[in-house]
Design a protein around this motif. Sequence first.
Motif, short mmCIF file in Angstrom:
data_model
loop_
_atom_site.label_atom_id
_atom_site.label_comp_id
_atom_site.label_asym_id
_atom_site.label_seq_id
_atom_site.Cartn_x
_atom_site.Cartn_y
_atom_site.Cartn_z
N SER A 70 39.11 30.53 20.36
CA SER A 70 39.31 29.02 20.75
C SER A 70 40.66 28.69 21.28
O SER A 70 41.55 29.28 20.65
CB SER A 70 38.77 28.30 19.42
OG SER A 70 37.19 28.61 19.38
N TRP A 117 39.24 23.55 22.71
CA TRP A 117 37.97 24.67 23.30
C TRP A 117 37.53 25.50 22.54
O TRP A 117 38.07 26.27 22.00
CB TRP A 117 38.71 25.01 24.66
CG TRP A 117 37.80 25.76 25.34
CD1 TRP A 117 36.48 26.28 25.31
CD2 TRP A 117 38.17 26.92 26.38
NE1 TRP A 117 36.17 27.07 26.22
CE2 TRP A 117 37.14 27.65 26.85
CE3 TRP A 117 39.70 27.28 27.08
CZ2 TRP A 117 36.99 28.61 27.85
CZ3 TRP A 117 39.62 28.40 27.90
CH2 TRP A 117 38.31 28.92 28.19
N GLN A 118 36.22 24.99 22.02
CA GLN A 118 35.71 25.92 21.25
C GLN A 118 35.03 27.27 22.05
O GLN A 118 34.41 27.14 23.04
CB GLN A 118 34.34 25.27 20.23
CG GLN A 118 34.61 24.22 19.49
CD GLN A 118 35.10 24.76 18.23
OE1 GLN A 118 35.12 25.93 18.01
NE2 GLN A 118 35.41 23.92 17.37
N GLY A 138 32.76 29.40 21.57
CA GLY A 138 31.44 29.47 21.80
C GLY A 138 31.00 31.02 21.79
O GLY A 138 31.75 31.85 21.85
N THR A 189 27.58 27.00 24.81
CA THR A 189 28.42 26.63 23.73
C THR A 189 29.76 26.96 23.88
O THR A 189 30.54 26.52 22.77
CB THR A 189 27.79 27.45 22.62
OG1 THR A 189 28.09 28.89 22.98
CG2 THR A 189 26.36 27.38 22.21
N SER A 190 30.40 27.01 25.08
CA SER A 190 31.77 27.17 25.31
C SER A 190 32.35 26.00 25.87
O SER A 190 32.22 26.22 27.29
CB SER A 190 32.01 28.48 25.89
OG SER A 190 33.22 28.59 26.04
N ASN A 232 42.25 32.54 14.91
CA ASN A 232 41.24 31.92 14.12
C ASN A 232 41.90 31.01 13.17
O ASN A 232 41.36 29.81 12.82
CB ASN A 232 40.27 32.86 13.56
CG ASN A 232 39.37 33.52 14.62
OD1 ASN A 232 39.00 32.66 15.63
ND2 ASN A 232 39.04 34.64 14.36
#
Length: 317
Positions: free
Chosen positions: A31, A146-147, A149, A154-155, A204
């Motif tokens: 992310s 910005w995840q 995903g 999901t991104s 992370n």
Amino acid sequence: MTKTTATAHTNIALIKYWGKKDAQLNLPTTSSLSLTLDKFYTTTTVENSDIDQLIINGQMADPNRVHHFLDGLRTELGDFSPLLISSQNHVPTAAGLASSASAFAALTAATTRHIGLDLPLTTLSRLARRGSGSATRSLFGGFALWQAGTNDQTSYANALPTSNIPISLLVVEISGLQKKISSSDGMLRAMTSPKYEQWVHDANWQITAMQTALQAGDLTQVGQLAENNALAMHALNLSAKDRRFTYFTPQTIQVLDLVKKLRQNGLIAYATLDAGPNVKIITHADQAAYIQAQLHQELPKLRVTIAHPGPGVSYEQ
Ligand code: 2P0
């Protein structure tokens, strides 16, 4: 003939995107978190045409990349007419500031509005990602997350809750003499570094720590995290097993040394660097003009622009 116009601003990542787990869809390995800037943006107008065509700053440009991108939109959203795309970049490309973030964000917004869709920002973000990873974050004003995903659905990015942190970003333009290495190629090389696994691990916790620092209004912590993250990214490039490289030039190092000196003198000054030799200095809004003057005194040839948090995507008819 109907025309639709959208404007999107560029963004600078405080926690970087530097590696893809899917190069077709630009799905990132980590992310990332960015600040959208007020000073640099792209305005794009689309209208129906016989074939997909691209004009950038009044000049015909190679339409291949946007044609491929638009075909992806046609597959997902339903077929639509070929488009004449006219884009004005207010991003100094010579400064190594990527215009692809603002360009693909503006193109996604203009195109979807043009074909009569009113999509949520998160959907626009997901679609813009396929054009260029950093465009995922350029739909939003202020700070965006910005995840990573796990797949195409999901991104995407979201705006972070408004932070009243008094941040400024000085963009120091250093022209690179060496041949440019594209972000995509740079990422491929970086992923061969023995430090890459550590990079993913660190990103992370850095993403969480950065959000905490922003919410607390702790600019020193924001700057420290951003500088550590950026230098680790550039260390990956230097330690790549396959075709190691660097974006740094001697002037990059000079500016980094000056940033350290400013900090030793009690100022808030932290550096972040992207896919080029330029340095962006994170500081307090009240200290930006003083730092600009110091840079001018020590390195008078370099152009320095003071930028602030900028707005999200906007439209005009
Ligand atoms: C970022 N950069 O997070 C990172 C840090 C540059 C350094 O995203 O291949 O043009 O189109 O997905 O978005 C610039 O790379 O790359 C970038 P693609 P992009 O801002």
